[in-house]
Design a protein around this motif. Structure first.
Motif, short mmCIF file in Angstrom:
data_model
loop_
_atom_site.label_atom_id
_atom_site.label_comp_id
_atom_site.label_asym_id
_atom_site.label_seq_id
_atom_site.Cartn_x
_atom_site.Cartn_y
_atom_site.Cartn_z
N HIS A 24 -11.56 -34.37 -21.38
CA HIS A 24 -11.78 -34.75 -22.78
C HIS A 24 -10.43 -35.03 -23.43
O HIS A 24 -9.94 -34.25 -24.25
CB HIS A 24 -12.56 -33.64 -23.48
N ILE A 25 -9.85 -36.17 -23.04
CA ILE A 25 -8.50 -36.52 -23.51
C ILE A 25 -8.49 -37.80 -24.35
O ILE A 25 -7.41 -38.24 -24.75
CB ILE A 25 -7.52 -36.63 -22.32
N VAL A 26 -9.64 -38.40 -24.63
CA VAL A 26 -9.68 -39.52 -25.57
C VAL A 26 -9.50 -38.93 -26.96
O VAL A 26 -10.32 -38.12 -27.41
CB VAL A 26 -10.99 -40.32 -25.47
N GLY A 32 -12.01 -32.36 -27.74
CA GLY A 32 -10.85 -32.37 -26.87
C GLY A 32 -9.57 -32.68 -27.62
O GLY A 32 -9.35 -32.17 -28.72
N ALA A 33 -8.71 -33.50 -27.03
CA ALA A 33 -7.41 -33.81 -27.63
C ALA A 33 -7.59 -34.40 -29.03
O ALA A 33 -8.38 -35.32 -29.23
CB ALA A 33 -6.66 -34.80 -26.74
N ALA A 39 -2.88 -35.90 -26.44
CA ALA A 39 -3.58 -36.40 -25.25
C ALA A 39 -2.58 -36.81 -24.16
O ALA A 39 -2.77 -36.49 -22.98
CB ALA A 39 -4.47 -37.58 -25.61
N ALA A 40 -1.52 -37.49 -24.56
CA ALA A 40 -0.51 -37.92 -23.58
C ALA A 40 0.20 -36.72 -22.98
O ALA A 40 0.51 -36.70 -21.77
CB ALA A 40 0.48 -38.87 -24.23
N ASP A 41 0.48 -35.70 -23.79
CA ASP A 41 1.09 -34.48 -23.26
C ASP A 41 0.18 -33.83 -22.21
O ASP A 41 0.65 -33.38 -21.16
CB ASP A 41 1.33 -33.47 -24.39
N HIS A 212 -9.68 -29.86 -21.96
CA HIS A 212 -9.79 -30.23 -23.38
C HIS A 212 -8.45 -30.09 -24.10
O HIS A 212 -8.23 -30.76 -25.10
CB HIS A 212 -10.79 -29.32 -24.10
N ARG A 213 -7.61 -29.16 -23.63
CA ARG A 213 -6.41 -28.80 -24.40
C ARG A 213 -5.27 -28.37 -23.47
O ARG A 213 -5.47 -28.17 -22.27
CB ARG A 213 -6.73 -27.70 -25.40
#
Length: 247
Positions: A24-26, A32-33, A39-41, A212-213
């Protein structure tokens, strides 16, 4: 008992997959992010332990996260821009993680689904009870030419006392995707135990991080330093299709 402190090694276990199909990085579309920078991190953290390709899976649930291409694509574009700014060329695309609810059935009927490559579709049960008529849904999805993949079956506690249900569903054509975070003990000992049970039974088809994080990245890094991780990755390497099913 699963114990990080008694089983750590200096060299992390090597992942048995390079393509993550569940995370969940969108930025900003679900739980999520929250933004492109975070998200990039997170993605850079995922790359540090072996992820080479990401097919993100934003939640699609009635009322809570009614995502579609109109909400996901602009957010993904912002993430791509941040990755480009950093000179990071990892491939990041998306499908979705569909809760089996009325919204899902409506979008299925209208052919409005966001799929994994090669017509795979990631679905999830309610955490309270198995969806009504799940067996018929599995059949209907296959009739439509779709390959159903059930997200994190090890997290549905109602299966713990009827483990034979896992095999029945799998034999009916439902692919099972466990979470790396479950193996890392992020949800608790029961989820890890059931994930290991599914591995031993040969019922695991895919694995996803479910990240998610940032803290999830660190949890997985710690897990990969354990003997359990080495054993898990060795067993899963004979089962999972993350890097072969989506070419």
């Amino acid at each position: 008992m699963f114990n990080f402190f008694s089983k750590k090694s200096k060299t992390p276990a090597e992942l048995c997959f390079g393509t993550d199909i569940h995370c969940h990085i969108v930025p900003g579309v679900d739980d999520g992010a929250p933004d492109p920078e975070t998200a990039a991190d997170i993605i850079e953290g995922m790359q540090s332990f072996g992820i080479r390709r990401i097919i993100a899976s934003p939640h699609v649930t009635q009322v809570t996260f009614e995502n579609d291409e109109s909400t996901i694509e602009p957010a993904l574009a912002l993430l791509h821009a941040e990755l480009d700014r950093r000179g990071n060329d990892i491939g990041v695309s998306h499908s979705a993680e569909y809760r089996i609810d009325e919204l899902f059935h409506n979008r299925l009927e209208n052919n409005e689904l966001m799929l994994l490559p090669n017509n795979h579709i990631l679905i999830e049960n309610s955490f309270i009870q198995e969806p009504w008529n799940l067996d018929n849904l599995i059949f209907d999805l296959q009739v439509k030419g779709l390959v159903p993949v059930l997200a994190h079956p090890e997290r549905y506690a109602y299966y713990y006392t009827q483990k034979n249900r896992y095999r029945t569903l799998h034999d009916a054509g439902l692919n099972l995707q466990i979470n790396l975070l479950s193996l890392a003990g992020a949800y608790g000992p029961a989820e890890r135990s059931i994930a290991e049970y599914l591995i031993k039974q040969g019922l695991v088809d895919f694995i996803g991080t479910d990240i998610h994080r940032r803290s999830h990245v660190e949890k997985i890094k710690q897990y990969l330093l354990t003997k359990d991780a080495r054993n898990d990755m060795e067993a899963l390497s004979k089962l999972v299709k993350n890097d072969s099913a989506f070419n």
